[in-house]
Design an enzyme around this catalytic site. Structure first.
Site, PDB file in Angstrom:
ATOM      1  N   GLU A  58      -5.260   2.439  -3.424  1.00 53.40           N
ATOM      2  CA  GLU A  58      -3.805   2.510  -3.583  1.00 53.40           C
ATOM      3  C   GLU A  58      -3.133   1.238  -3.081  1.00 53.40           C
ATOM      4  O   GLU A  58      -1.960   1.240  -2.737  1.00 53.40           O
ATOM      5  CB  GLU A  58      -3.247   3.729  -2.821  1.00 53.40           C
TER       6      GLU A  58
ATOM      7  N   ASP B 199       0.851  -1.177   0.000  1.00 48.79           N
ATOM      8  CA  ASP B 199       0.000   0.000   0.000  1.00 48.79           C
ATOM      9  C   ASP B 199       0.898   1.243   0.000  1.00 48.79           C
ATOM     10  O   ASP B 199       1.901   1.288   0.718  1.00 48.79           O
ATOM     11  CB  ASP B 199      -0.871  -0.054   1.266  1.00 48.79           C
ATOM     12  N   ILE B 200       0.547   2.233  -0.825  1.00 54.89           N
ATOM     13  CA  ILE B 200       1.360   3.445  -0.914  1.00 54.89           C
ATOM     14  C   ILE B 200       1.247   4.248   0.376  1.00 54.89           C
ATOM     15  O   ILE B 200       0.143   4.519   0.857  1.00 54.89           O
ATOM     16  CB  ILE B 200       0.935   4.304  -2.116  1.00 54.89           C
TER      17      ILE B 200
END
Length: 319
Positions: free
Chosen positions: A240, A197-198
């Site tokens: 994301e 996950d960003i």
């Protein structure tokens, strides 16, 4: 967590070592939008239609708009021939007209620009298969005698792929996870799962805008995807958040692969509107074992490790 939790809402060769990565040149290459597609909502175009636009990412996913020899306008205005109700779209964003040989797209001074195959343009002749990006929407231009067959083929792709990142979508991933879990259970073969996950993605959107955020997602997929094996499954499973399913890779190999993902993203530079910046990801990893009693549980354990990586300071691997 339940892998169907809405918070978690579209392959290159590598040696068979458990690391699941190799060096090499990158290949060429939402889900923010739901991947469930209402096929009953599609209308077949008349047989004499020779060109059209298909929405492959954004509002009204799958919608087809036929193009002829008259001027065709795209924008947020309700009077546009293709109206897209999205803040990133200008009221009068772009126009397409026929010049006697081809359809030509013109940007109408839009705020976020018009892109064809990821290249900004003010005026450009369109070719069959071109992708037109306006704001946060992506349209595909189709032309030629096989337009009907190509349209239905594209609809099938939309059911399995995330058009923004050109990775698999959540629907395809869920099916692959169930299939690979049952295969590992039957033959007692290794199976690992990576979720990443960003970090601080909201800050990227707030600082640079959602259009820039979409560009980061697209570029990130281009960084990771070429370094995976053919049999690995890369999917965008959330806004994301991405998943990598690693068949026949044990926990040691999965941890090496997970850290490779983390380091690849950390080293990458992302270019948006001539601004260059970096970002990082947090990674959770888990593997099939006696303590895993379902495909959903495998996902849940990886998800718990992802949150542990976030809570541990981000830009790290947990699991």
């Amino acid at each position: 967590m339940d892998p169907k939790d809405p918070r978690h809402l579209p392959q290159p060769q590598l040696p068979t070592s458990p690391t699941a990565f190799q060096a090499g040149r990158p290949r060429d290459s939402s889900p923010e939008r739901a991947t469930a597609i209402d096929l009953e909502g599609f209308h077949s175009a008349p047989s004499n239609d020779r060109a059209c636009l298909v929405v492959i990412y954004g509002p009204e996913l799958g919608k087809r708009a036929s193009l002829g020899s008259t001027v065709f306008e795209i924008g947020r205005s309700s009077r546009a021939d293709l109206a897209i109700d999205q803040e990133s779209i200008s009221r009068h964003h772009a126009r397409i007209s026929w010049d006697g040989k081809s359809h030509v797209i013109y940007d109408l001074g839009s705020t976020n620009g018009t892109f064809v195959n990821d290249q900004s343009c003010k005026e450009r002749a369109l070719k069959d298969g071109d992708q037109v990006k306006l704001g946060r929407s992506i349209l595909k231009y189709m032309a030629g005698d096989n337009i009907e067959a190509n349209y239905h083929e594209e609809i099938y792709r939309l059911m399995t792929m995330d058009a923004l990142t050109q990775t698999h979508n959540r629907r395809y991933f869920n099916e692959a996870l169930e299939r690979e879990y049952n295969r590992s259970l039957r033959y007692r073969r290794a199976l690992s799962l990576i979720l990443f996950d960003i970090d601080h993605f909201k800050k990227i959107n707030d600082t640079y805008g959602h259009v820039a955020g979409d560009s980061v997602l697209r570029q990130l997929a281009l960084v990771v995807k070429p370094r995976l094996r053919t049999q690995d499954v890369l999917a965008r499973v959330g806004g994301e958040e991405f998943a990598v399913l690693l068949p026949e890779v044990d926990l040691v190999g999965a941890r090496i692969a997970a850290d490779k993902v983390r380091s690849l993203v950390e080293a990458a530079r992302f270019l948006v509107d001539h601004k260059e910046f970096g970002c990082t990801v947090s990674v959770g990893v888990t593997t099939f074992g006696d303590n895993v009693t379902s495909a959903g549980m495998l996902y849940e354990l990886a998800d718990q490790n992802l949150y542990a990586a976030k809570n541990g300071g981000r830009n790290r691997v947990a699991g």
